[in-house]
Enzyme design. Structure first.
Site, PDB file in Angstrom:
ATOM      1  N   ARG A  34       0.762  -1.273  -0.042  1.00 35.07           N
ATOM      2  CA  ARG A  34       0.142  -0.061  -0.196  1.00 35.07           C
ATOM      3  C   ARG A  34       0.805   1.177  -0.135  1.00 35.07           C
ATOM      4  NH1 ARG A  34      -3.423  -2.335  -2.450  1.00 35.07           N
ATOM      5  NH2 ARG A  34      -4.377  -0.075  -2.731  1.00 35.07           N
ATOM      6  N   GLU A  37      11.201  -3.152  -0.607  1.00 36.13           N
ATOM      7  CA  GLU A  37      10.416  -4.186   0.374  1.00 36.13           C
ATOM      8  C   GLU A  37      10.722  -5.397   0.135  1.00 36.13           C
ATOM      9  OE1 GLU A  37       6.394  -3.336   0.766  1.00 36.13           O
ATOM     10  OE2 GLU A  37       6.729  -1.455   2.120  1.00 36.13           O
TER      11      GLU A  37
HETATM   12  C1  5RP Z   1       3.716  -0.803   2.778  1.00 35.95           C
HETATM   13  C2  5RP Z   1       3.214  -2.117   3.273  1.00 35.95           C
HETATM   14  C3  5RP Z   1       2.627  -1.900   4.692  1.00 35.95           C
HETATM   15  O1  5RP Z   1       3.582  -2.854   5.713  1.00 35.95           O
HETATM   16  C4  5RP Z   1       1.485  -2.360   4.631  1.00 35.95           C
HETATM   17  O2  5RP Z   1       0.545  -1.500   3.871  1.00 35.95           O
HETATM   18  C5  5RP Z   1       0.590  -2.310   6.131  1.00 35.95           C
HETATM   19  O3  5RP Z   1       0.633  -0.986   6.596  1.00 35.95           O
HETATM   20  P1  5RP Z   1      -0.029  -0.502   7.824  1.00 35.95           P
HETATM   21  O4  5RP Z   1       0.629  -1.167   8.803  1.00 35.95           O
HETATM   22  O5  5RP Z   1      -0.286   0.773   7.824  1.00 35.95           O
HETATM   23  O6  5RP Z   1      -1.475  -1.310   7.916  1.00 35.95           O
HETATM   24  O7  5RP Z   1       3.301  -3.246   2.862  1.00 35.95           O
HETATM   25  O8  5RP Z   1       4.052  -1.288   1.232  1.00 35.95           O
END
Ligand code: 5RP
Length: 226
Positions: free
Chosen positions: A96, A103
């Site tokens: 997200r 990552e």
């Molecule tokens: C970013 C990610 C995040 O780890 C994922 O979106 C979770 O986010 P959050 O801890 O705010 O729920 O993969 O690319």
């Protein structure tokens, strides 16, 4: 302490002196970065970090943690990050935030990758709650999008949070969010990777060693068998 904070603090147990630690991105990962900074100070640890995004790099910098650029490391000791979806078999969906390439590099190069999240992240099947993020080259993005559209139910070019431009990753790429019907997640992962113009996608297979999950103050861990 809320559930995100709880899992972030639980992950601190895996941090040892002189480690190179990968910093994740997102609200859960932010709790870990803040807790890590406190631990480094209180226990006078020598820790260096590599960040998965400019946002986490900046957060780490502001907390005064020693930073190494990702192009200077061949492997890291520990990576702690959140995820959008987590299965009991430790398949993850991430992305997200936009930086899928970093990552996945940190996940693949870490001796231990701990994913942290609250119970809302647990799913039976990847793609249950979120579309699959796919980082693509901007040079011929319509061609890549067209191919992915044929393979999927829906493919949307991601906009930035303000909604006034397309989302651009740290490497100047675009992100598609696609929904697929599939039987085998391994096959789907391979199929997406083989599309021309695709750099990376958000399905993380066999990369995480441990998930720390909190449900209303109670923590449990999911581990792989190996
Ligand atoms: C970013 C990610 C995040 O780890 C994922 O979106 C979770 O986010 P959050 O801890 O705010 O729920 O993969 O690319």
């Amino acid at each position: 302490m809320n559930d995100k904070e709880l899992v972030a603090n639980a992950a601190l147990d895996y941090v040892k002196d002189k480690m190179i630690v990968g910093l994740g991105t997102g609200t859960t990962a932010n709790y870990f970065i803040d807790a890590l900074a406190k631990k480094i100070k209180s226990e006078k640890l020598t820790i260096s970090v590599v960040a998965s995004s400019t946002v986490s790099q900046e957060r780490g910098n502001q907390a005064g943690i020693n930073y190494i650029s990702i192009d200077q490391v061949e492997s890291i000791d520990l990576y702690v990050d959140g995820a959008d979806e987590i299965t009991e078999g430790l398949v993850l969906l991430k992305g997200r935030g936009y930086d899928l390439i970093k990552e996945k590099l940190l996940a693949a190069s870490s001796k231990k990758f701990i994913v942290i999240g609250d119970k809302s992240k647990i799913v039976a099947k990847i793609g249950e709650k979120f579309s699959i993020p796919i980082e693509i080259t901007p040079i011929a993005w319509k061609i890549t999008k067209k191919i992915l559209e044929k393979m999927s139910e829906e493919c949307i070019l991601r906009q930035n949070t303000a909604g006034d431009a397309y989302a651009i990753t740290s490497y100047g790429n675009l992100v598609l969010d696609c929904r697929f019907k599939y039987d085998d997640i391994h096959e789907l992962s391979k199929m997406i990777s083989e599309v021309p113009g695709v750099f990376e996608h958000g399905i993380f297979l066999s990369l995480s060693d441990i998930a720390i999950i909190a449900d209303n103050g109670k923590i449990r861990t999911i581990t792989t068998n190996c």
